[in-house]
Each structure stands twice: as C-alpha cells, then as structure tokens.
Design an enzyme around this catalytic site. Structure first.
Site, PDB file in Angstrom:
ATOM      1  N   GLU A  58       1.005  -1.245   0.004  1.00  0.00           N
ATOM      2  CA  GLU A  58       0.040  -0.078   0.007  1.00  0.00           C
ATOM      3  C   GLU A  58       0.911   1.205   0.035  1.00  0.00           C
ATOM      4  O   GLU A  58       1.949   1.071   0.532  1.00  0.00           O
ATOM      5  CB  GLU A  58      -0.873   0.002   1.260  1.00  0.00           C
ATOM      6  CG  GLU A  58      -2.000   1.078   1.359  1.00  0.00           C
ATOM      7  CD  GLU A  58      -2.544   1.407   2.720  1.00  0.00           C
ATOM      8  OE1 GLU A  58      -3.613   2.069   2.864  1.00  0.00           O
ATOM      9  OE2 GLU A  58      -2.157   0.567   3.563  1.00  0.00           O
ATOM     10  N   LYS A  93      -9.659   2.524  -2.975  1.00  0.00           N
ATOM     11  CA  LYS A  93      -9.692   1.680  -1.392  1.00  0.00           C
ATOM     12  C   LYS A  93     -11.185   2.108  -1.012  1.00  0.00           C
ATOM     13  O   LYS A  93     -11.337   3.275  -0.844  1.00  0.00           O
ATOM     14  CB  LYS A  93      -8.853   2.154  -0.578  1.00  0.00           C
ATOM     15  CG  LYS A  93      -8.662   1.522   0.760  1.00  0.00           C
ATOM     16  CD  LYS A  93      -7.561   2.186   1.677  1.00  0.00           C
ATOM     17  CE  LYS A  93      -7.685   1.524   3.117  1.00  0.00           C
ATOM     18  NZ  LYS A  93      -6.350   2.194   3.673  1.00  0.00           N
ATOM     19  N   CYS A 149      -5.347  -3.011   2.496  1.00  0.00           N
ATOM     20  CA  CYS A 149      -5.105  -2.847   3.735  1.00  0.00           C
ATOM     21  C   CYS A 149      -6.523  -3.155   4.938  1.00  0.00           C
ATOM     22  O   CYS A 149      -6.854  -3.955   5.052  1.00  0.00           O
ATOM     23  CB  CYS A 149      -4.282  -1.603   4.193  1.00  0.00           C
ATOM     24  SG  CYS A 149      -3.620  -1.470   5.876  1.00  0.00           S
TER      25      CYS A 149
END
Length: 254
Positions: free
Chosen positions: A42, A109, A143
């Site tokens: 990330e 994300k 994540c």
C-alpha cells in the site's frame, strides 16, 4: 497456474524516486523467480502519508513506475498510491495493477482508515474491482478493507485470489495475520497479503508478516521482518476443486 510474488519492502518516506530505485531490483528479482504477477505494498512509493499535496495525477510517477516495470519484465505489477482523479481535489488510495501489454486496472480503497484520519485526506472508493490476470480472477483490496468480511463475501463467487497490499502497523500484527487466513478460509480463495517493513515518517513501525494463503488456509509462503520476496504458485483449479469438495459457500444466507 500463475506464480505470484509478494515484495515485502521498506519505503523512503515521501520520496518517490528514492523508493523507485530501491524497488526496481526487488521487482527484477521477483520476475527472475518466475513470477507472472508482482505485488508491492500500500502507498508503495510514498508511505502512508497524510501530508497535504501528497497526491499525484492518475498516470503520474507511481503508476508510471508500475507500467514501466511491467513492460520491462513482462509481468503484472501492482501496488497502491495516492492518485487524484480528474476534476477532484483529494486523492484516492488507488490500487494500480499494470500489465506487460500496457493494460492498467484501478481499484480505489473502499474503507478509509478513520482511526488515522485517512477519511479526511483521501476520498473513499465506491466499487469492488475483479479482473482476469493470466487465467486468474483477481480481486483487489487495500489494507483496512481486510477487516470488512462482507465485501470479500460479495466478490467470492467470481474470485480465485484476493490481493491485499498494506501498511499494517506492528501493534496490530496479530489482527493482520489472523484476518488474512480467515478471508482465505471463509471464501475458499487464495489471499496474497503484502505489508511494508520499517518505520514510517510519522514514527509508525511495521513488522511485515506478509503471507500467501491457500484456499484452505494453508500458509504457502511467509515472511517476518526485513525486506524479502515471497513466491507461491496459484492455481484456479485448486479454488474450484476446494469449493466443489467443501460446498460451504452454497450454505450462505443473506
């Protein structure tokens, strides 16, 4: 069958060019091990920075690095970076997956990490993304998304492997390791989780703990601290066979 490499690496805080120079030999090494897909972390080029102005345009230097590495080595290369979409002001935490033929896929994300204020500096994405890579159905997450089982469940029927790049902090390393295996077991799919190592510019420590997990929860490759390259062969036939042998997904309700 496709060999996937997870590159567990440190990041030079907010210095893209220095990080590119650090990463180029690691990507080359992963390709040399026969990987067809190479996964970085990330915010692989900047670290998980909240500094105003850290965003770059889509097709900026970070995605340019991924495209160049993919073309040079004839492999797919991915990782997330802060990208500002046309007409926007705040960046997305954008997972860019670049192919050797110039193809680029983007996932934004879904879940900004509010505990660290990511929601104040980054826009949230609004859609999951699954693409085909060398015969694999690949679903992209980033994540903190790992904590939200529902989005993994929704995409499971069309997924062979989940890719999860991260900057997961050391104090919660057991959560990271446990959730990676849980997402693999409950969805009967491979999970590739790659986490950074080292201390970020804000003082956050990262222990790595990257791993590649099989559809039955077996650890196919693992790493502790330090920079390293993990590799494992991922077979969509194994996903299909696991789901046929243990028909758990058909019993889901809701």
């Amino acid at each position: 069958m496709t060999r996937i490499a997870a590159v567990q690496h440190d990041i030079v805080w907010e210095d893209r060019q220095a990080t590119f120079e650090r990463l180029a030999p690691l990507v080359a090494g992963a390709a040399g091990l026969g990987a067809g897909l190479v996964l970085l972390t990330e915010t692989f080029s900047t670290g998980f920075s909240m500094t105003p102005g850290i965003g770059e345009p889509e097709d900026g230097p970070s995605s340019g690095f991924l495209r160049a590495q993919a073309a040079e080595h004839g492999v797919w290369v991915g990782g997330s970076c802060p990208e500002i979409a046309p007409g926007e002001h705040l960046p997305y935490n954008s997972f860019v997956l670049a192919g050797p033929d110039g193809t680029v896929h983007r996932y934004r994300k879904l879940h900004p990490f509010t505990h660290a204020g990511e929601h104040e500096r980054f826009r949230a994405g609004d859609a999951t993304v699954t693409v085909e890579v060398a015969g694999l159905r690949v679903t992209m997450f980033v994540c903190y998304d790992l904590r939200f089982a529902d989005v993994f469940w929704r995409t499971a029927p069309g997924t062979d492997v989940y890719l999860v790049p991260a900057n997961w902090p050391s104090p919660r390393r057991e959560h990271w390791r446990t959730l990676l295996r849980a997402r693999a077991i409950e969805n009967q799919a491979y999970v590739v989780g790659v986490n950074r190592v080292g201390r970020a510019g804000d003082g956050t420590e990262h222990a790595g703990d990257s791993r590649i997990v099989s559809p039955t929860g077996e650890l196919l490759a693992t790493a502790a601290g330090g920079e390293s390259v993990l590799v494992a062969d991922v077979d969509p036939g194994e996903v299909a066979a696991t789901r046929d042998r243990f028909r758990f997904m058909a019993d889901r309700r809701g």
